[in-house]
Design a protein around this motif. Sequence first.
Motif, short mmCIF file in Angstrom:
data_model
loop_
_atom_site.label_atom_id
_atom_site.label_comp_id
_atom_site.label_asym_id
_atom_site.label_seq_id
_atom_site.Cartn_x
_atom_site.Cartn_y
_atom_site.Cartn_z
N HIS A 117 -2.82 -0.65 2.23
CA HIS A 117 -2.09 -1.78 1.65
C HIS A 117 -0.71 -1.99 2.28
N LYS A 118 0.11 -0.95 2.38
CA LYS A 118 1.48 -1.11 2.91
C LYS A 118 1.46 -1.56 4.37
N LEU A 119 0.53 -1.01 5.16
CA LEU A 119 0.42 -1.42 6.56
C LEU A 119 -0.05 -2.87 6.64
N GLN A 121 0.41 -5.29 4.47
CA GLN A 121 1.52 -6.16 4.11
C GLN A 121 2.50 -6.30 5.28
N ARG A 122 2.80 -5.18 5.95
CA ARG A 122 3.72 -5.21 7.09
C ARG A 122 3.17 -6.06 8.23
N ARG A 125 3.35 -9.77 7.23
CA ARG A 125 4.75 -10.21 7.19
C ARG A 125 5.31 -10.39 8.60
#
Length: 159
Positions: A117-119, A121-122, A125
């Motif tokens: 998830h965090k990757l 989103q990055r 973005r």
Amino acid sequence: MAAIDGRGAIADVSDAAGRLAEGVGMSVKFPDELTAPDGAWGALIAQGVETQGCMDRLGACTEFAKGAMMAIRKRGRLGVVLERDPDGSAIKVIGYWRWRGLLSSANERRHIGYVPHKLAQRLVREARAVGRSETWGAQLRHIAMDGGPRVVFDVLGAA
């Protein structure tokens, strides 16, 4: 661990294919030339990314492992592609394999999980910030079925 040398030869391929497909403590790492993504891609963005959600997609991951080993034996192609999920910021990991034989062939794809998830989103973005299309390359590095399915890949930027 089954090993694949730099020429693409496979050590103990029959045993490796059977054990990997059955999920019996097997792990296979791949050389660059076997799993390089189609097309031209840019710089390495993230290395050693592990697919999330493989346990939720156990059938698809097992089919991918079996198909990958068949593609190796038939001198075909295998790998993963990343596709943006149209319902949000998630990025799907799709495993594929293709090969042609004398009497049969395969050209298959399975949704095997998600970019963490965090990757994800990055990646989304950063692509939006520079006005780049939301497409990324991926190079398959490792499939393991010991202790549950795991698929490891590198993420590449747009060319």
